[in-house]
Design a protein around this motif. Structure first.
Motif, PDB file in Angstrom:
ATOM      1  N   LEU A  75       0.691  -1.229   0.063  1.00  0.00           N
ATOM      2  CA  LEU A  75       0.188   0.114  -0.061  1.00  0.00           C
ATOM      3  C   LEU A  75       0.962   1.391   0.104  1.00  0.00           C
ATOM      4  O   LEU A  75       0.664   2.208  -0.659  1.00  0.00           O
ATOM      5  N   ARG A  76       1.977   1.318   0.637  1.00  0.00           N
ATOM      6  CA  ARG A  76       2.906   2.447   0.830  1.00  0.00           C
ATOM      7  C   ARG A  76       3.609   2.642  -0.649  1.00  0.00           C
ATOM      8  O   ARG A  76       3.717   3.791  -0.990  1.00  0.00           O
ATOM      9  N   GLN A 134       2.284   1.649  -3.366  1.00  0.00           N
ATOM     10  CA  GLN A 134       1.271   2.296  -4.408  1.00  0.00           C
ATOM     11  C   GLN A 134       1.028   3.739  -4.132  1.00  0.00           C
ATOM     12  O   GLN A 134       1.011   4.648  -5.037  1.00  0.00           O
ATOM     13  N   LYS A 135       1.228   4.237  -2.823  1.00  0.00           N
ATOM     14  CA  LYS A 135       1.061   5.504  -2.640  1.00  0.00           C
ATOM     15  C   LYS A 135       2.128   6.415  -3.095  1.00  0.00           C
ATOM     16  O   LYS A 135       1.745   7.314  -3.934  1.00  0.00           O
ATOM     17  N   ILE A 166      -4.985  -0.516  -4.916  1.00  0.00           N
ATOM     18  CA  ILE A 166      -6.118  -0.586  -3.811  1.00  0.00           C
ATOM     19  C   ILE A 166      -6.086   0.918  -3.144  1.00  0.00           C
ATOM     20  O   ILE A 166      -7.237   1.347  -2.899  1.00  0.00           O
ATOM     21  N   TYR A 167      -4.970   1.253  -2.838  1.00  0.00           N
ATOM     22  CA  TYR A 167      -4.919   2.658  -2.517  1.00  0.00           C
ATOM     23  C   TYR A 167      -5.359   3.699  -3.498  1.00  0.00           C
ATOM     24  O   TYR A 167      -6.457   4.568  -2.714  1.00  0.00           O
ATOM     25  N   TYR A 224     -10.661  -3.861   1.353  1.00  0.00           N
ATOM     26  CA  TYR A 224      -9.551  -4.200   2.276  1.00  0.00           C
ATOM     27  C   TYR A 224      -9.623  -5.511   2.843  1.00  0.00           C
ATOM     28  O   TYR A 224      -8.752  -5.871   2.991  1.00  0.00           O
TER      29      TYR A 224
END
Length: 71
Positions: free
Chosen positions: A14-15, A17-18, A26-27, A60
């Motif tokens: 997730l990090r 992707q951000k 997902i993010y 999620y």
């Protein structure tokens, strides 16, 4: 111990992707849903923002299930 590693892997993904601005992850999907779908209808359709948040929560949970992370 395996659960902690999988949780770490999901958070790392997730990090990443951000930071990368990855489209379609997902993010990013959650951001899009909140900005365009949920907030656009705020004040027009009762419960729409709530439904948008619940949909994101389901996504999620699906990711957690995929990585076999208990919640």
């Amino acid at each position: 111990m395996k659960e902690r590693r999988m949780t770490s892997e999901l958070l790392t993904a997730l990090r990443e992707q951000k930071q990368m601005g990855l489209k379609g992850g997902i993010y990013h999907k959650t951001q899009i849903d909140m900005n365009y779908r949920g907030l656009r209808e705020w004040g027009h359709i009762n419960g729409f923002l709530t439904d948008t948040c619940l949909t994101a929560q389901d996504q999620y949970k699906a990711a957690l299930d995929y990585f076999r992370i208990k919640y």
